[in-house]
Design an enzyme around this catalytic site. Structure first.
Site, mmCIF file in Angstrom:
data_model
loop_
_atom_site.group_PDB
_atom_site.id
_atom_site.type_symbol
_atom_site.label_atom_id
_atom_site.label_comp_id
_atom_site.label_asym_id
_atom_site.label_seq_id
_atom_site.Cartn_x
_atom_site.Cartn_y
_atom_site.Cartn_z
ATOM 1 N N LYS A 200 17.498 -14.016 9.845
ATOM 2 C CA LYS A 200 18.606 -13.493 9.056
ATOM 3 C C LYS A 200 19.067 -12.192 9.687
ATOM 4 O O LYS A 200 18.317 -11.222 9.766
ATOM 5 C CB LYS A 200 18.130 -13.258 7.628
ATOM 6 C CG LYS A 200 19.197 -12.668 6.739
ATOM 7 C CD LYS A 200 18.779 -12.729 5.296
ATOM 8 C CE LYS A 200 19.800 -12.019 4.422
ATOM 9 N NZ LYS A 200 19.403 -12.046 3.023
ATOM 10 N N ARG A 210 28.215 -9.786 -1.390
ATOM 11 C CA ARG A 210 27.727 -8.601 -2.111
ATOM 12 C C ARG A 210 28.641 -8.263 -3.285
ATOM 13 O O ARG A 210 28.187 -7.676 -4.262
ATOM 14 C CB ARG A 210 27.514 -7.441 -1.140
ATOM 15 C CG ARG A 210 26.375 -7.776 -0.186
ATOM 16 C CD ARG A 210 26.062 -6.722 0.835
ATOM 17 N NE ARG A 210 25.044 -7.236 1.766
ATOM 18 C CZ ARG A 210 24.668 -6.637 2.877
ATOM 19 N NH1 ARG A 210 25.207 -5.476 3.214
ATOM 20 N NH2 ARG A 210 23.748 -7.171 3.654
ATOM 21 N N ARG A 222 20.725 -2.723 5.667
ATOM 22 C CA ARG A 222 19.537 -3.568 5.756
ATOM 23 C C ARG A 222 19.044 -3.719 7.201
ATOM 24 O O ARG A 222 18.268 -4.609 7.509
ATOM 25 C CB ARG A 222 19.847 -4.953 5.190
ATOM 26 C CG ARG A 222 20.387 -4.966 3.767
ATOM 27 C CD ARG A 222 20.074 -6.279 3.083
ATOM 28 N NE ARG A 222 20.985 -6.650 2.012
ATOM 29 C CZ ARG A 222 21.091 -6.037 0.846
ATOM 30 N NH1 ARG A 222 20.375 -4.954 0.597
ATOM 31 N NH2 ARG A 222 21.937 -6.483 -0.076
ATOM 32 N N GLU A 239 10.573 -15.538 14.960
ATOM 33 C CA GLU A 239 10.573 -15.409 13.489
ATOM 34 C C GLU A 239 10.351 -16.770 12.824
ATOM 35 O O GLU A 239 9.584 -16.889 11.871
ATOM 36 C CB GLU A 239 11.909 -14.832 12.999
ATOM 37 C CG GLU A 239 12.150 -13.365 13.340
ATOM 38 C CD GLU A 239 11.482 -12.405 12.354
ATOM 39 O OE1 GLU A 239 10.706 -12.862 11.495
ATOM 40 O OE2 GLU A 239 11.725 -11.192 12.468
ATOM 41 N N LYS A 254 20.921 -17.548 9.548
ATOM 42 C CA LYS A 254 22.014 -16.997 8.749
ATOM 43 C C LYS A 254 22.551 -15.741 9.393
ATOM 44 O O LYS A 254 21.736 -14.896 9.764
ATOM 45 C CB LYS A 254 21.429 -16.687 7.376
ATOM 46 C CG LYS A 254 22.345 -16.039 6.414
ATOM 47 C CD LYS A 254 21.644 -15.939 5.106
ATOM 48 C CE LYS A 254 22.502 -15.087 4.212
ATOM 49 N NZ LYS A 254 21.740 -14.302 3.333
ATOM 50 N N SER A 280 29.307 -16.149 3.129
ATOM 51 C CA SER A 280 30.498 -15.748 2.385
ATOM 52 C C SER A 280 31.648 -15.288 3.280
ATOM 53 O O SER A 280 32.800 -15.662 3.058
ATOM 54 C CB SER A 280 30.142 -14.651 1.383
ATOM 55 O OG SER A 280 29.578 -13.532 2.044
ATOM 56 N N TYR A 319 29.738 -22.898 0.621
ATOM 57 C CA TYR A 319 30.478 -22.798 -0.641
ATOM 58 C C TYR A 319 31.456 -23.953 -0.804
ATOM 59 O O TYR A 319 32.001 -24.152 -1.880
ATOM 60 C CB TYR A 319 31.185 -21.433 -0.716
ATOM 61 C CG TYR A 319 30.176 -20.294 -0.664
ATOM 62 C CD1 TYR A 319 29.474 -19.930 -1.807
ATOM 63 C CD2 TYR A 319 29.869 -19.644 0.534
ATOM 64 C CE1 TYR A 319 28.509 -18.929 -1.767
ATOM 65 C CE2 TYR A 319 28.905 -18.646 0.583
ATOM 66 C CZ TYR A 319 28.227 -18.296 -0.578
ATOM 67 O OH TYR A 319 27.253 -17.327 -0.527
HETATM 68 C C1 PBG Z 1 19.991 -11.677 -0.183
HETATM 69 C C2 PBG Z 1 21.047 -12.615 0.295
HETATM 70 C C3 PBG Z 1 22.268 -12.284 0.905
HETATM 71 C C4 PBG Z 1 22.936 -13.488 1.140
HETATM 72 C C5 PBG Z 1 22.115 -14.520 0.694
HETATM 73 N N1 PBG Z 1 20.952 -13.958 0.195
HETATM 74 C C6 PBG Z 1 22.882 -10.963 1.141
HETATM 75 C C7 PBG Z 1 22.276 -9.957 2.007
HETATM 76 O O1 PBG Z 1 21.265 -10.151 2.688
HETATM 77 O O2 PBG Z 1 22.838 -8.874 1.995
HETATM 78 C C8 PBG Z 1 24.288 -13.621 1.766
HETATM 79 C C9 PBG Z 1 24.957 -14.947 1.606
HETATM 80 C C10 PBG Z 1 26.401 -14.942 1.938
HETATM 81 O O3 PBG Z 1 26.957 -13.980 2.510
HETATM 82 O O4 PBG Z 1 27.061 -15.945 1.636
HETATM 83 N N2 PBG Z 1 19.479 -12.042 -1.433
#
Ligand code: PBG
Length: 329
Positions: A200, A210, A222, A239, A254, A280, A319
């Site tokens: 990730k 967010r 992060r 990982e 991701k 997203s 989505y």
């Molecule tokens: C953290 C989480 C995130 C997403 C899924 N799980 C956000 C982040 O790490 O800041 C992002 C998913 C997306 O952008 O569609 N719980």
């Protein structure tokens, strides 16, 4: 003699008609490969549209239940639930509260669809903490890895008790998969699977999420726990292998679109199914261009998801899952 007056090359011969292209195609999207992320918020009377994600809403419990039923009807492979609690605190207490919003929504989802599609829960703290980080903080404001693992273990048990068939740890803490596997096994949930967000990246493409999950970090970012986009795919492979060794049943990459090389590298390195999260920002970017008439929305969605599959993903979180599944049937 009919036909072209010039020699047609081999690759071109199979492109001539739609039927030939269909016959020759090697990558397809099956509705059952798709997983729909669902946001469910506590204490709202009606669904709340997410401005930066046109077409996506924060659900009430009732509308979430409907969205899950529709997804099942369309034939998707699964849903993954994200909870947004009414009250947030430093330790994210609502995350493992048996009456917490995601536990309630999981119960609703399972009551609706049973085991006919896979009901999953995102397992993290950022939606539940008032500071917006994915773990507990030390006095100096750093994320405390090991204290966070204890919270994740408790959340896993709460989610499994509520009916989650798969939990998806997304916080990128070291040792999170082992801690969760151990907690599940020692509490009678050895049949609950773990889909680890293994690779990730610290990505700007989570921006709209967010808004949706109301979880932007209140300070800092992060980058100390999520991966650096400038590292090569080998780090992601490491990982993913660590997560498989700790007990991950599915590994995830991701975001998806900018990281297709990573999807391919991980696919070639592990034996478990590989998922990719079409996040997203990827959704919003395409929807915004389509809304402006700059891109053919339906074709672009298909192409985006096909590309993720072509890179090697077995499962795609998107989505558009319900819409796409319905269109593919
Ligand atoms: C953290 C989480 C995130 C997403 C899924 N799980 C956000 C982040 O790490 O800041 C992002 C998913 C997306 O952008 O569609 N719980």
């Amino acid at each position: 003699m009919t036909g072209p007056a010039y020699p047609v090359s081999r690759p071109r011969r199979l492109r001539r008609t739609a039927a030939l292209r269909r016959l020759a195609s090697q990558v397809s999207v099956d509705p059952t490969d798709l997983v729909l992320p669902v946001f469910v918020k506590e204490g709202i009377e009606a669904p709340v549209p997410i401005e930066s994600m046109p077409g996506v809403v924060q659900h009430t419990r009732e509308s979430a239940r409907k969205a899950v039923a529709e997804a099942a009807q369309a034939g998707v492979g699964g849903v993954i639930l994200f909870g947004i609690p009414a009250v947030k605190d430093a330790r994210g207490s609502a995350a493992d509260d048996p009456d917490g919003i995601v536990q309630r929504a999981l119960g609703d989802a399972v009551a609706e669809v049973g085991e006919s599609i896979v009901v999953m829960a995102d397992l993290c703290l950022d939606e539940y903490t008032d500071h917006g980080h994915c773990g507990l903080l030390t006095a100096s404001g750093d994320v405390d890895n090991d204290a966070t693992l204890e919270r994740y273990a408790a959340i896993a048990i709460a989610q499994a008790s509520a009916g989650a068939q798969v939990v998806g740890p997304s916080g990128m803490m070291d040792g999170q998969v082992a801690a969760i596997r151990d907690a599940l096994d020692s509490n009678g949930f050895s049949d609950v699977a773990i889909m680890a967000y293994s690779a990730k990246y610290a990505s700007s493409f989570y921006g709209p999420f967010r808004d949706a999950a109301e979880c932007a970090p209140q300070f800092g970012d992060r980058a100390s726990y999520q991966q650096d986009p400038a590292r090569a795919a080998a780090e992601a492979v490491e990982e993913a292998r660590l997560d498989v060794a700790e007990g991950a049943d599915i590994v995830m990459i991701k975001p998806a679109i900018g990281y297709l090389d990573v999807v391919r590298a991980v696919r070639e390195s592990v034996g478990v199914p590989v998922a990719a999260y079409n996040v997203s920002g990827e959704y919003s970017m395409l929807e915004a261009a389509a809304a402006n008439g700059w891109i053919d929305r339906d074709r672009a969605i298909r192409e985006m998801v096909i590309s993720i599959k072509r890179a090697g993903a077995d499962i795609v979180l998107t989505y558009w899952a319900t819409e796409l599944a319905a269109r593919l049937r």
